[in-house]
Design a protein around this motif. Sequence first.
Motif, short mmCIF file in Angstrom:
data_model
loop_
_atom_site.label_atom_id
_atom_site.label_comp_id
_atom_site.label_asym_id
_atom_site.label_seq_id
_atom_site.Cartn_x
_atom_site.Cartn_y
_atom_site.Cartn_z
N LEU A 132 -9.06 -5.07 -107.70
CA LEU A 132 -7.85 -5.77 -107.12
C LEU A 132 -7.48 -4.02 -107.94
O LEU A 132 -7.26 -3.50 -106.65
N ALA A 133 -7.82 -3.52 -108.90
CA ALA A 133 -6.93 -2.48 -108.96
C ALA A 133 -8.18 -0.87 -108.07
O ALA A 133 -6.87 -0.33 -107.19
N SER A 134 -9.16 -1.49 -107.90
CA SER A 134 -9.72 -0.42 -106.92
C SER A 134 -8.82 -0.26 -105.00
O SER A 134 -9.55 0.16 -104.14
N VAL A 135 -8.28 -1.57 -105.05
CA VAL A 135 -7.84 -1.15 -103.57
C VAL A 135 -5.99 -1.47 -104.33
O VAL A 135 -5.69 -2.11 -103.26
N GLY A 136 -5.86 -0.43 -105.43
CA GLY A 136 -4.50 -0.61 -105.24
C GLY A 136 -3.22 -1.54 -105.75
O GLY A 136 -2.06 -1.99 -105.34
N ALA A 137 -3.63 -3.12 -105.51
CA ALA A 137 -3.78 -4.32 -106.43
C ALA A 137 -3.63 -4.64 -107.97
O ALA A 137 -4.25 -4.03 -108.94
N ASP A 138 -3.12 -5.82 -108.20
CA ASP A 138 -3.09 -6.24 -109.90
C ASP A 138 -2.53 -7.91 -109.77
O ASP A 138 -2.61 -8.59 -108.32
N LEU A 139 -3.22 -8.47 -110.54
CA LEU A 139 -3.27 -9.62 -110.79
C LEU A 139 -1.30 -10.28 -110.18
O LEU A 139 -1.72 -11.48 -109.29
N SER A 140 -0.46 -9.47 -110.54
CA SER A 140 0.92 -9.92 -109.62
C SER A 140 0.33 -10.51 -107.82
O SER A 140 1.33 -11.53 -107.60
N HIS A 141 -0.89 -9.17 -107.42
CA HIS A 141 -1.11 -10.14 -106.19
C HIS A 141 -1.39 -11.17 -105.28
O HIS A 141 -1.17 -11.48 -104.63
N VAL A 142 -2.27 -12.06 -106.85
CA VAL A 142 -2.94 -13.41 -105.75
C VAL A 142 -2.03 -14.06 -105.43
O VAL A 142 -1.08 -14.74 -106.28
N LEU A 143 -2.26 -14.72 -104.48
CA LEU A 143 -1.59 -15.54 -104.19
C LEU A 143 -2.87 -16.67 -103.95
O LEU A 143 -1.79 -17.89 -104.15
N HIS A 144 -3.86 -17.03 -103.88
CA HIS A 144 -4.76 -18.22 -104.16
C HIS A 144 -5.97 -18.07 -104.73
O HIS A 144 -6.72 -16.71 -104.48
N VAL A 145 -6.29 -18.27 -105.91
CA VAL A 145 -7.74 -18.73 -106.40
C VAL A 145 -8.29 -19.66 -106.51
O VAL A 145 -7.74 -21.02 -106.79
N ASN A 146 -9.41 -20.15 -106.02
CA ASN A 146 -10.77 -20.62 -106.34
C ASN A 146 -11.39 -21.53 -106.92
O ASN A 146 -12.24 -20.08 -107.62
N VAL A 147 -11.43 -22.10 -108.03
CA VAL A 147 -12.20 -22.58 -109.66
C VAL A 147 -13.97 -23.57 -108.72
O VAL A 147 -13.50 -24.57 -108.21
N PHE A 148 -14.69 -22.45 -109.03
CA PHE A 148 -16.08 -23.63 -108.48
C PHE A 148 -17.40 -24.01 -110.46
O PHE A 148 -17.41 -23.56 -110.97
N LEU A 149 -16.69 -25.41 -110.62
CA LEU A 149 -16.89 -25.88 -111.91
C LEU A 149 -18.20 -26.20 -111.73
O LEU A 149 -18.16 -27.50 -110.85
N LEU B 282 -18.89 -21.78 -114.18
CA LEU B 282 -18.65 -21.66 -112.78
C LEU B 282 -17.73 -19.93 -112.14
O LEU B 282 -19.14 -19.50 -112.95
N THR B 283 -17.73 -19.90 -110.79
CA THR B 283 -17.20 -18.94 -110.35
C THR B 283 -16.65 -18.83 -109.83
O THR B 283 -15.18 -20.25 -109.62
N PHE C 117 -12.83 -28.14 -117.51
CA PHE C 117 -11.70 -27.88 -116.62
C PHE C 117 -10.57 -27.52 -118.08
O PHE C 117 -9.91 -26.65 -117.83
N PRO C 118 -10.29 -28.29 -119.11
CA PRO C 118 -10.04 -27.94 -120.51
C PRO C 118 -9.75 -26.39 -120.88
O PRO C 118 -9.09 -25.21 -121.31
N ALA C 119 -11.51 -26.01 -121.30
CA ALA C 119 -11.90 -24.68 -121.32
C ALA C 119 -11.23 -23.28 -120.51
O ALA C 119 -10.85 -22.18 -120.89
N MET C 120 -11.94 -23.72 -119.49
CA MET C 120 -11.34 -22.76 -118.00
C MET C 120 -9.59 -22.47 -118.61
O MET C 120 -8.61 -21.66 -118.23
N ASN C 121 -8.83 -23.81 -118.13
CA ASN C 121 -7.50 -23.74 -118.26
C ASN C 121 -7.06 -23.40 -119.43
O ASN C 121 -6.15 -21.99 -118.75
#
Length: 131
Positions: free
Chosen positions: A65-82, A121-122, A88-92
């Motif tokens: 994200l930093a490479s394009v001028g962003a950070d985690l606060s700019h994230v709208l949506h995350v997909n998690v593939f377990l 996961l990814t 799930f609890p450890a990932m969470n």
Amino acid sequence: MDYTRQTLTPPGTPEPIGPYSHVAKAGPFINVSGTAGVDPATGQLAGPDAYAQTLQIIANFKVMLASVGADLSHVLHVNVFLKDVADFPAMNEAYIKAMGEHRPARTVIGVQDLPKAGARLTMNLNAVIGA
């Protein structure tokens, strides 16, 4: 609007395991490809468990994200593939630790297998900058 498109794999991130870039940006819109918990310094998974791999994925996201001028606060949506929904609890737990107070929309999906051997996961994400 005609947005200039940019794709890149920033320094300090793992090498992609296929023919893709980690980051795609068009105007204010950012997409980050599916990312396993690989430590870019070693090229190996950060650990054998979902907790360590989640922390590494989000650390990699920060660099991407930093490479394009962003950070985690700019994230709208995350997909998690377990690979195993029992992770799930450890990932969470790791996700909460790494993301801080920001709570973007999120989808968690159980999958049969992942391309990176040993990956538990990814994750991928969508973000936006500017207004």
